[in-house]
Design a protein around this motif. Structure first.
Motif, short mmCIF file in Angstrom:
data_model
loop_
_atom_site.label_atom_id
_atom_site.label_comp_id
_atom_site.label_asym_id
_atom_site.label_seq_id
_atom_site.Cartn_x
_atom_site.Cartn_y
_atom_site.Cartn_z
N PHE A 1 -9.22 11.84 -6.41
CA PHE A 1 -9.54 10.44 -6.61
C PHE A 1 -9.06 9.68 -5.38
N CYS A 2 -9.44 8.41 -5.28
CA CYS A 2 -9.17 7.66 -4.05
C CYS A 2 -8.64 6.26 -4.32
N LEU A 3 -7.87 5.77 -3.39
CA LEU A 3 -7.55 4.35 -3.29
C LEU A 3 -8.56 3.79 -2.30
N VAL B 1 -8.97 4.28 1.54
CA VAL B 1 -7.66 4.04 2.13
C VAL B 1 -6.87 5.35 2.12
N GLU B 2 -6.95 6.07 1.00
CA GLU B 2 -6.23 7.35 0.86
C GLU B 2 -6.92 8.17 -0.22
N THR B 3 -6.90 9.49 -0.05
CA THR B 3 -7.47 10.42 -1.02
C THR B 3 -6.33 11.22 -1.65
N PHE B 4 -6.44 11.48 -2.96
CA PHE B 4 -5.40 12.19 -3.70
C PHE B 4 -6.01 13.41 -4.37
N LYS B 5 -5.60 14.58 -3.93
CA LYS B 5 -6.13 15.85 -4.45
C LYS B 5 -5.46 16.17 -5.78
N LEU C 1 0.62 7.07 -6.60
CA LEU C 1 -0.62 7.80 -6.87
C LEU C 1 -0.49 9.28 -6.49
N GLN C 2 0.33 9.59 -5.50
CA GLN C 2 0.60 10.99 -5.16
C GLN C 2 1.29 11.69 -6.33
N THR C 3 2.19 10.99 -7.02
CA THR C 3 2.85 11.60 -8.19
C THR C 3 1.86 11.82 -9.32
N ILE D 1 0.82 -1.21 0.00
CA ILE D 1 0.00 0.00 0.00
C ILE D 1 0.85 1.26 0.00
N GLU D 2 1.93 1.28 0.75
CA GLU D 2 2.79 2.47 0.81
C GLU D 2 3.33 2.84 -0.57
N ASP D 3 3.77 1.84 -1.35
CA ASP D 3 4.27 2.10 -2.70
C ASP D 3 3.16 2.59 -3.62
N ILE D 4 1.97 1.99 -3.48
CA ILE D 4 0.82 2.42 -4.30
C ILE D 4 0.51 3.88 -4.00
N ILE D 5 0.44 4.23 -2.73
CA ILE D 5 0.12 5.61 -2.34
C ILE D 5 1.18 6.57 -2.88
#
Length: 192
Positions: A164-166, A181-185, A61-63, A54-58
């Motif tokens: 968008f979200c994971l 799990v996480e939101t990405f602005k 996705l932040q990039t 999950i940490e790598d996915i996040i």
């Protein structure tokens, strides 16, 4: 952990789509209708994923979020389906609007997830919101014969997408539940 990447819909849009589901229920003998809290626009399905990834996915996705801009969407005027037999496998409503920006976002996500070994879909991306599954229509030709404005899909509001979200997909007490799990602005690239 079963994961996917998607777009949350604004509460007003969820309420309008839920009303649309209720109208659709009157046209069917049976079907499975997702909870209104589970209505979303999928960008990529990742499937069963170890929590240690999950940490790598996040991070990736932040990039993606940093190089993609907010955009606007609305809905197409008619319902669509996957599977043309009765029962119909999936009944959906498609989106329209700033499709180039949506497709750029989705392509960016798929590309970054491929770096982590998540395969791209072999089918082309067809953005939609699933309203029902395994639908047995009273009138088997209903989807072909929709009356103009019968469901007032064209009246559904235009809406802004700024994140968008994971999400994780879990079964709790026999019901499918999606949790963020996480939101990405998304960053407005015009104001950078």
């Amino acid at each position: 952990m079963r994961l996917f990447i998607g777009i949350e819909l604004p509460e007003q849009i969820i309420a309008e789509l839920h009303s649309l589901q209720n109208l659709l229920r009157k046209k069917v003998r049976r079907g499975r209708f997702p909870s209104k809290h589970n209505l979303h626009l999928t960008l990529q399905f990742l499937g069963e994923t170890s929590e240690n990834r999950i940490e790598d996915i996040i991070r990736l996705l932040q990039t993606v979020a940093k190089v993609n801009s907010p955009f606007k969407l609305s809905f197409n005027a008619h319902l669509g389906s996957f599977g043309h037999k009765n029962p119909v496998r999936v009944v959906w409503v498609g989106v329209k609007g700033e499709m180039e920006v949506l497709l750029q976002l989705q392509t960016s996500i798929v590309g970054r997830m491929q770096e982590l070994g998540f395969p791209a879909e072999t089918r082309g991306y067809h953005p939609h919101v699933t309203l029902a599954r395994d639908v047995d229509f009273i009138d088997k030709d209903f989807l072909l014969d929709q009356e103009e404005g019968e469901f007032d899909i064209g009246q559904l509001s235009c809406f802004n997408i700024d994140h968008f979200c994971l999400l994780s997909s879990n079964v709790e007490q026999g019901k499918r539940i999606y949790n963020i799990v996480e939101t990405f602005k998304l960053i407005d690239t015009d104001t950078k």
